[in-house]
Design a protein around this motif. Structure first.
Motif, PDB file in Angstrom:
ATOM      1  N   VAL A   1       0.880  -1.164   0.000  1.00 38.43           N
ATOM      2  CA  VAL A   1       0.000   0.000   0.000  1.00 38.43           C
ATOM      3  C   VAL A   1       0.919   1.216   0.000  1.00 38.43           C
ATOM      4  CG1 VAL A   1      -1.775   1.289   1.237  1.00 38.43           C
ATOM      5  CG2 VAL A   1      -1.836  -1.218   1.228  1.00 38.43           C
ATOM      6  N   ALA A   2       0.922   1.955  -1.116  1.00 39.01           N
ATOM      7  CA  ALA A   2       1.831   3.083  -1.297  1.00 39.01           C
ATOM      8  C   ALA A   2       1.052   4.390  -1.286  1.00 39.01           C
ATOM      9  CB  ALA A   2       2.593   2.936  -2.615  1.00 39.01           C
ATOM     10  N   ASP A   3       1.647   5.413  -0.661  1.00 44.25           N
ATOM     11  CA  ASP A   3       1.022   6.738  -0.657  1.00 44.25           C
ATOM     12  C   ASP A   3       2.106   7.794  -0.794  1.00 44.25           C
ATOM     13  OD1 ASP A   3       2.018   7.540   1.997  1.00 44.25           O
ATOM     14  OD2 ASP A   3       0.610   6.091   2.799  1.00 44.25           O
ATOM     15  N   GLU A   4       1.732   9.062  -0.661  1.00 44.39           N
ATOM     16  CA  GLU A   4       2.667  10.161  -0.885  1.00 44.39           C
ATOM     17  C   GLU A   4       3.319  10.661   0.403  1.00 44.39           C
ATOM     18  OE1 GLU A   4       0.705  13.178  -3.163  1.00 44.39           O
ATOM     19  OE2 GLU A   4       0.198  11.794  -4.792  1.00 44.39           O
ATOM     20  N   GLY A   5       3.133   9.916   1.485  1.00 45.02           N
ATOM     21  CA  GLY A   5       3.777  10.281   2.743  1.00 45.02           C
ATOM     22  C   GLY A   5       5.212   9.783   2.775  1.00 45.02           C
ATOM     23  N   GLY A   6       5.672   9.392   3.943  1.00 49.39           N
ATOM     24  CA  GLY A   6       7.030   8.891   4.081  1.00 49.39           C
ATOM     25  C   GLY A   6       7.247   8.292   5.448  1.00 49.39           C
TER      26      GLY A   6
ATOM     27  N   ARG B   1      10.703   3.566   2.140  1.00 45.20           N
ATOM     28  CA  ARG B   1      10.511   4.704   1.252  1.00 45.20           C
ATOM     29  C   ARG B   1      10.532   4.221  -0.196  1.00 45.20           C
ATOM     30  NH1 ARG B   1      10.620   9.938   2.026  1.00 45.20           N
ATOM     31  NH2 ARG B   1      11.527   9.721   4.117  1.00 45.20           N
ATOM     32  N   ALA B   2       9.571   4.670  -0.987  1.00 46.41           N
ATOM     33  CA  ALA B   2       9.525   4.297  -2.398  1.00 46.41           C
ATOM     34  C   ALA B   2      10.660   4.976  -3.163  1.00 46.41           C
ATOM     35  CB  ALA B   2       8.181   4.692  -3.006  1.00 46.41           C
ATOM     36  N   ARG B   3      11.114   4.339  -4.212  1.00 41.77           N
ATOM     37  CA  ARG B   3      12.200   4.908  -5.007  1.00 41.77           C
ATOM     38  C   ARG B   3      11.814   6.259  -5.583  1.00 41.77           C
ATOM     39  NH1 ARG B   3      14.244  -0.352  -8.557  1.00 41.77           N
ATOM     40  NH2 ARG B   3      15.006  -1.598  -6.779  1.00 41.77           N
ATOM     41  N   SER B   4      10.547   6.407  -5.950  1.00 39.25           N
ATOM     42  CA  SER B   4      10.077   7.659  -6.542  1.00 39.25           C
ATOM     43  C   SER B   4       9.588   8.647  -5.489  1.00 39.25           C
ATOM     44  CB  SER B   4       8.947   7.373  -7.543  1.00 39.25           C
ATOM     45  OG  SER B   4       7.887   6.685  -6.911  1.00 39.25           O
ATOM     46  N   GLY B   5       9.764   8.301  -4.211  1.00 45.15           N
ATOM     47  CA  GLY B   5       9.269   9.131  -3.123  1.00 45.15           C
ATOM     48  C   GLY B   5       7.970   8.592  -2.587  1.00 45.15           C
ATOM     49  N   GLY B   6       7.671   8.900  -1.353  1.00 44.98           N
ATOM     50  CA  GLY B   6       6.453   8.399  -0.738  1.00 44.98           C
ATOM     51  C   GLY B   6       6.731   7.190   0.143  1.00 44.98           C
ATOM     52  N   LEU B   7       5.674   6.688   0.751  1.00 47.90           N
ATOM     53  CA  LEU B   7       5.752   5.588   1.705  1.00 47.90           C
ATOM     54  C   LEU B   7       5.143   4.326   1.121  1.00 47.90           C
ATOM     55  CD1 LEU B   7       6.170   4.533   4.682  1.00 47.90           C
ATOM     56  CD2 LEU B   7       3.821   5.322   5.108  1.00 47.90           C
TER      57      LEU B   7
END
Length: 222
Positions: free
Chosen positions: A152-157, A198-204
C-alpha cells in the motif's frame, strides 16, 4: 483480529478498544455506500454498491464474532479461504472515489488468503494512507519467492512515529497506531511480516508478505 494476550493492558479493555477501532472503517464505508446508492442513476452500479455493502456488513459481523470467540476462548486461525481478487473490490471501496488504484498480477489475484484477516489488513493500511497522506493511494499485489507480497503506497514517508508503531510489543494507549498494531499481529499470526520503506520515486510503501493460506480442516466430536 487476533490479539496478544500477554499485553500489559487487561484483555477485556484491549478487546473493546480493538473492536471499536476495527468497526469504524466498515461502518463508515457502509454509510458512504448508502449515500451513493441514493443518488446513483445506473442500476448496474447500484447493484454493485449493494453487493459491496453486503460484504462490508458481513465483515463487521465477522469482527464481532471473532471478538466473541476470543472471550469464550474459541478463537483460532481457521477461516474462509478465497482468492485475493475476491476481496480487492471491498478494499477499494474503503477509499474515496479517485483516491485509490489496485494492481494485482494474475498469480497474486489467484493466491488463496484468509478472507477476513487479509481484508482487515488491507482496509487498515488503506485507511491509514487516506487519512495521513494526500493524493493517490496505490494497492499492489504480486507473487514473490513463494509468498504473496502486498503493498500500500502513498505520498507520505517513513517517520519516527510509524517506526515506533511497528516496533511496539504492547498496544498503544490510544487509537493512534492501534490499526497498525492489529495489522502487525494479524500478519505474524499467519507467518507473515510487515515493514515500512521509502519508495524509489518518493512516498511511503507499507509492505506485507504472507505465505499461502491453507485452512485447517476441523471435524466435530462424535
Amino acid at each position: 483480529m487476533r490479539l496478544n494476550r500477554r499485553a500489559a493492558e487487561p484483555v477485556g479493555e484491549l478487546l473493546l478498544r480493538s473492536v471499536c477501532h476495527e468497526l469504524r472503517p466498515p461502518i463508515a464505508t457502509l454509510s458512504s455506500l448508502a449515500r451513493a446508492m441514493e443518488v446513483q442513476p445506473n442500476a448496474d452500479r447500484r447493484a454493485e454498491m449493494a453487493r459491496l455493502a453486503t460484504e462490508y456488513a458481513a465483515h463487521a459481523l465477522s469482527v464481532i464474532a471473532e471478538a466473541d470467540a476470543m472471550v469464550t476462548g474459541l478463537s483460532d486461525l481457521a477461516g474462509e479461504a478465497a482468492p485475493l481478487a475476491e476481496l480487492l473490490p471491498s478494499v477499494a471501496a474503503a477509499a474515496p472515489d479517485g483516491r485509490l488504484t489496485t494492481l494485482a498480477t494474475p498469480a497474486a489475484a489467484r493466491w488463496p488468503v484468509h478472507l477476513q484477516h487479509t481484508r482487515q489488513i488491507l482496509i487498515n493500511l488503506v485507511g491509514n494512507a487516506v487519512r495521513h497522506s494526500p493524493g493517490l493511494v496505490r494497492v499492489g499485489a504480486r507473487q514473490w519467492a513463494g509468498r504473496l507480497r502486498l503493498t500500500v503506497a502513498d505520498e507520505g514517508g517513513p517517520n519516527p512515529d510509524l517506526a515506533r508503531a511497528l516496533d511496539r510489543d504492547t498496544p498503544p494507549p490510544g487509537s493512534n497506531g492501534l490499526g497498525l498494531w492489529v495489522v502487525r499481529h494479524l500478519a505474524a499470526a499467519h507467518g507473515g511480516r510487515i515493514r515500512a520503506r521509502r519508495a524509489r520515486s518518493g512516498g511511503l510503501v507499507m509492505e506485507v508478505v504472507l505465505p499461502r493460506y491453507r485452512p485447517v480442516e476441523t471435524t466435530g466430536r462424535p
